[in-house]
Motif scaffolding. Structure first.
Motif, PDB file in Angstrom:
ATOM      1  N   ARG A  86      10.503  14.278   5.409  1.00  0.00           N
ATOM      2  CA  ARG A  86       9.576  13.665   4.454  1.00  0.00           C
ATOM      3  C   ARG A  86       9.960  14.133   3.058  1.00  0.00           C
ATOM      4  O   ARG A  86      10.240  15.303   2.852  1.00  0.00           O
ATOM      5  CB  ARG A  86       8.143  14.118   4.739  1.00  0.00           C
ATOM      6  CG  ARG A  86       7.546  13.512   5.978  1.00  0.00           C
ATOM      7  CD  ARG A  86       6.260  14.231   6.352  1.00  0.00           C
ATOM      8  NE  ARG A  86       5.735  13.701   7.589  1.00  0.00           N
ATOM      9  CZ  ARG A  86       4.667  12.887   7.653  1.00  0.00           C
ATOM     10  NH1 ARG A  86       4.003  12.572   6.562  1.00  0.00           N
ATOM     11  NH2 ARG A  86       4.255  12.419   8.813  1.00  0.00           N
ATOM     12  N   LYS A  92       4.338   1.021   6.397  1.00  0.00           N
ATOM     13  CA  LYS A  92       3.971   0.066   5.350  1.00  0.00           C
ATOM     14  C   LYS A  92       5.032  -0.069   4.261  1.00  0.00           C
ATOM     15  O   LYS A  92       5.184  -1.143   3.699  1.00  0.00           O
ATOM     16  CB  LYS A  92       2.601   0.396   4.772  1.00  0.00           C
ATOM     17  CG  LYS A  92       2.412   1.805   4.307  1.00  0.00           C
ATOM     18  CD  LYS A  92       0.918   2.082   4.083  1.00  0.00           C
ATOM     19  CE  LYS A  92       0.709   3.546   3.781  1.00  0.00           C
ATOM     20  NZ  LYS A  92      -0.706   3.914   3.731  1.00  0.00           N
ATOM     21  N   ASP A 134       0.807  -1.218   0.000  1.00  0.00           N
ATOM     22  CA  ASP A 134       0.000   0.000   0.000  1.00  0.00           C
ATOM     23  C   ASP A 134       0.846   1.277   0.000  1.00  0.00           C
ATOM     24  O   ASP A 134       0.296   2.364   0.081  1.00  0.00           O
ATOM     25  CB  ASP A 134      -0.901   0.029   1.244  1.00  0.00           C
ATOM     26  CG  ASP A 134      -1.947  -1.062   1.189  1.00  0.00           C
ATOM     27  OD1 ASP A 134      -2.296  -1.480   0.072  1.00  0.00           O
ATOM     28  OD2 ASP A 134      -2.422  -1.494   2.258  1.00  0.00           O
ATOM     29  N   ALA A 135       2.159   1.145  -0.054  1.00  0.00           N
ATOM     30  CA  ALA A 135       3.007   2.344  -0.011  1.00  0.00           C
ATOM     31  C   ALA A 135       2.966   3.036  -1.366  1.00  0.00           C
ATOM     32  O   ALA A 135       3.346   2.451  -2.372  1.00  0.00           O
ATOM     33  CB  ALA A 135       4.433   1.961   0.350  1.00  0.00           C
ATOM     34  N   PHE A 136       2.506   4.274  -1.396  1.00  0.00           N
ATOM     35  CA  PHE A 136       2.347   4.979  -2.665  1.00  0.00           C
ATOM     36  C   PHE A 136       3.645   5.667  -3.086  1.00  0.00           C
ATOM     37  O   PHE A 136       4.066   5.568  -4.224  1.00  0.00           O
ATOM     38  CB  PHE A 136       1.209   5.998  -2.547  1.00  0.00           C
ATOM     39  CG  PHE A 136       0.974   6.770  -3.809  1.00  0.00           C
ATOM     40  CD1 PHE A 136       0.473   6.129  -4.933  1.00  0.00           C
ATOM     41  CD2 PHE A 136       1.249   8.119  -3.874  1.00  0.00           C
ATOM     42  CE1 PHE A 136       0.255   6.834  -6.112  1.00  0.00           C
ATOM     43  CE2 PHE A 136       1.036   8.830  -5.047  1.00  0.00           C
ATOM     44  CZ  PHE A 136       0.538   8.181  -6.166  1.00  0.00           C
ATOM     45  N   LEU A 137       4.259   6.370  -2.151  1.00  0.00           N
ATOM     46  CA  LEU A 137       5.474   7.115  -2.469  1.00  0.00           C
ATOM     47  C   LEU A 137       6.715   6.246  -2.272  1.00  0.00           C
ATOM     48  O   LEU A 137       6.692   5.285  -1.510  1.00  0.00           O
ATOM     49  CB  LEU A 137       5.582   8.350  -1.569  1.00  0.00           C
ATOM     50  CG  LEU A 137       4.475   9.391  -1.731  1.00  0.00           C
ATOM     51  CD1 LEU A 137       4.566  10.442  -0.621  1.00  0.00           C
ATOM     52  CD2 LEU A 137       4.552  10.061  -3.094  1.00  0.00           C
ATOM     53  N   ARG A 138       7.786   6.634  -2.943  1.00  0.00           N
ATOM     54  CA  ARG A 138       9.067   5.980  -2.714  1.00  0.00           C
ATOM     55  C   ARG A 138       9.584   6.300  -1.310  1.00  0.00           C
ATOM     56  O   ARG A 138       9.155   7.282  -0.699  1.00  0.00           O
ATOM     57  CB  ARG A 138      10.099   6.468  -3.741  1.00  0.00           C
ATOM     58  CG  ARG A 138       9.882   5.921  -5.114  1.00  0.00           C
ATOM     59  CD  ARG A 138      10.812   6.541  -6.131  1.00  0.00           C
ATOM     60  NE  ARG A 138      10.459   6.043  -7.446  1.00  0.00           N
ATOM     61  CZ  ARG A 138      11.050   4.991  -8.029  1.00  0.00           C
ATOM     62  NH1 ARG A 138      12.055   4.385  -7.455  1.00  0.00           N
ATOM     63  NH2 ARG A 138      10.639   4.562  -9.214  1.00  0.00           N
ATOM     64  N   ARG A 139      10.532   5.503  -0.835  1.00  0.00           N
ATOM     65  CA  ARG A 139      11.136   5.748   0.470  1.00  0.00           C
ATOM     66  C   ARG A 139      12.606   6.116   0.290  1.00  0.00           C
ATOM     67  O   ARG A 139      13.333   5.414  -0.436  1.00  0.00           O
ATOM     68  CB  ARG A 139      11.027   4.491   1.346  1.00  0.00           C
ATOM     69  CG  ARG A 139       9.604   4.060   1.650  1.00  0.00           C
ATOM     70  CD  ARG A 139       8.842   5.116   2.444  1.00  0.00           C
ATOM     71  NE  ARG A 139       7.561   4.626   2.946  1.00  0.00           N
ATOM     72  CZ  ARG A 139       6.374   4.881   2.389  1.00  0.00           C
ATOM     73  NH1 ARG A 139       6.302   5.608   1.291  1.00  0.00           N
ATOM     74  NH2 ARG A 139       5.263   4.414   2.928  1.00  0.00           N
TER      75      ARG A 139
END
Lengths: 310, 267
Positions: free
Chosen positions: B225, B84, B56-61
């Motif tokens: 962030r 997540k 469910d992770a939408f953005l990159r980390r």
């Protein structure tokens, strides 16, 4: 048929200068910087157009941190229009753009009618700029922007003020945070907008349950990403059947299939925004996907525009 | 000043990286090794990558580069599974493919004239400092590493580069000295040429208040962030004495005295 020409679209058919794009895929404002930052990770010259970061008369610092929050199938942002200001943009970016094949459109944001008009006057005749996108839809600033875009009369006044100050093609970007977006669209088209883009982000928020307060420094932000796509698609469907200027659709487009949905709903072109943050090549991938679709289905691109309305 | 690892770097690329291994280091923290030759060849200590996570992770980390292998094809990440995205990443298996963009950011500015340096690591702040320690040792620079964690659940010191002087701290006294790792900085400041710090914000707040560190070459790595990692979205803007800067593009490494610290409390 040459697929490059096969995808070309005219976004300002009623403007003497016109706004001819090699293809209908546009990098949306706020997710592509000034374009040059992205040249290492995608082939920016493959895009139909690039719309730069929202630009104001004076430089703006934007909102306090945190400025983003991840949400289910999307994200909230409250950047607050941090930008270098129009003078620095002309001094540092327009010369770079003037050497590009891809047209660059400047997104302009103001707190008053006079500021919008002044921005348009300042950008008139600057090499490297192919059009203006009026930002009356940013939900993250204390005054201006969405205040103008939320009702038809003020939206029309901003449009007229800019049109009277420029010979460049003018696109007006609408907010979904309006009672009646179709009425706003009709008003800006009536005021001379060459094209209409929609949607900007939907106002929203997220709360940190440990701190028991909003995550964003600005408390509220704008929701984008796949979560908003069905809403955006319906608004594009409504607006494009109500106005006779080209509509640029956007909101959660991640793939060429998504882009095609907006085109079938009535969009002449699409803006790709949040997808770029996740995949820098999203917009150029979409160009290739549309080229493949047109070639594989032996269909003229123009026949696809609004096909789902018929 | 000549520098070993500063200056304009190689532009980032987006690539597919094959997972070689992903193993727990302590409860909740993982060491992930991937095959990423282009990133490995271009990477400098202090730089990071944006990693696409599934689920469910939408953005990159954003993950800092922990090590680059001797062969130059492999990079590793040291990270905590805290949500997540990183939870998903921690379940990576050998042979999986990750979509990564990097190397990103400026990296540490290690001078060729430095003879001795101090690295100050708080918790997972150790991640980029190990890469820096390796490069410094390769250039014959003496390396002191002050490493502090909450307890003795920590990175195995046998995995640290050879030939470094390790000073250990824990909050609870279960390993090394009891106390905060930043306490050792004043003791070193007269004998080292440069100091590099990575850890949670309170470490930087503590250091920024110490008067005897003013004017010293102390570099810190910030974490905020981020959405794009490429300098286009302005999510990671911070205030510095030279105006606003973007952590992803102008950082993540800054001089300690460059940051307007009272503006950082909300981050």
């Amino acid at each position: 048929m040459d697929t490059i020409n096969a995808l070309s679209v005219q976004l300002a058919p009623h403007n003497p200068r016109g706004l001819l794009l090699h293809n209908p895929v546009i990098a949306a404002s706020g997710t592509f910087g000034y374009g040059d930052e992205m040249s290492g990770v995608c082939d920016i010259q493959r895009l139909g157009a690039i719309i730069c970061k929202g630009t104001t008369l004076a430089p703006r610092e934007g909102n306090k941190q945190p400025r983003i929050a991840e949400t289910p199938s999307g994200m909230l942002n409250a950047i607050g229009l941090q930008n270098m200001g129009v003078e620095a943009l002309i001094a540092t970016k327009s010369k770079i753009w003037a050497g590009w094949r891809v047209p660059v459109i400047v997104n302009i944001a103001g707190e008053s009618l006079e500021e919008y008009a002044e921005l348009a006057r300042t950008l008139e005749g600057v090499p490297g700029i192919s059009g203006l996108e009026i930002n009356i839809s940013c939900p993250n600033v204390a005054s201006g922007c969405m205040e103008f875009g939320a009702n038809p009369d003020s939206a029309a006044r901003v449009t007229s003020a800019v049109k009277n100050a420029t010979s460049l093609p003018v696109i007006v970007k609408l907010t979904p945070n309006a009672c009646d977006i179709v009425a706003v669209a009709k008003a800006v088209a009536g005021a001379g907008s060459d094209a209409i883009s929609l949607i900007n982000t939907l106002k929203g928020m997220a709360i940190d349950t440990k701190k028991r307060k909003p995550i964003l420094g600005n408390k509220t932000g704008g929701l984008s990403g796949p979560a908003i796509k069905p809403i955006a698609l319906y608004m594009v469907y409504q607006v494009s059947s109500a106005v006779d200027v080209p509509v640029i659709g956007g909101g959660g487009i991640m793939t060429s299939q998504d882009a095609l949905e907006f085109i079938l709903a009535g969009a002449t072109a699409v803006e790709v925004g949040t997808a770029t943050l996740v995949n820098p090549a999203a917009a150029t991938d979409i160009v290739e996907g549309l080229e493949s679709y047109v070639a594989a289905n032996n269909v003229k691109f123009a026949e696809l525009i609004g096909a789902a309305q018929r | 000043m000549m520098a070993i690892v500063s200056g304009p770097g190689t532009p980032p690329t987006q690539s597919k990286a094959e997972v070689l291994s992903c193993n727990p280091v302590t409860a909740g923290t993982y060491l992930l090794r991937v095959n990423a030759p282009a990133v490995a060849a271009a990477a400098r200590p202090g730089q990071f990558t944006m990693v696409k996570c599934g689920g469910d992770a939408f953005l990159r980390r954003p993950l800092s580069i922990h090590r680059v292998s001797e062969t130059g094809a492999e990079i590793s990440f040291l990270f905590a599974a805290i949500g997540k995205g990183t939870d998903w990443l921690s379940a990576s298996k050998p042979g999986d493919t990750l979509d990564i963009i990097g190397p990103l950011g400026n990296g540490f500015d290690l001078h060729v004239s430095s003879r001795e340096i101090l690295l100050v690591a708080g918790g997972l702040g150790l991640a980029p400092l190990v890469f820096l320690a390796e490069r410094a040792r390769r250039n014959g620079i003496r390396v002191n590493l002050a490493y502090g964690t909450a307890s003795d659940q920590r990175y195995d010191k046998k995995l640290l580069p050879e030939g470094i002087r390790l000073v250990e701290f824990t909050d609870d006294g279960t390993c090394g000295r009891k106390g905060f790792v930043t306490e050792c900085v004043p003791g070193f400041i007269g004998s080292v040429d440069q100091v590099f710090v990575c850890g949670p914000l309170p470490m930087y707040f503590a250091l920024s208040k110490q008067q005897n560190l003013k004017g010293k070459d102390i570099q810190i790595s910030l974490e905020t962030r981020m959405a794009c990692g490429l300098g286009v979205c302005y999510a990671c803007s911070i205030k510095t004495v030279d105006g606003q800067k973007q952590v992803c593009h102008d950082g993540p490494v800054f001089r300690l005295d460059e940051i307007v610290w009272n503006e950082m409390a909300g981050i």
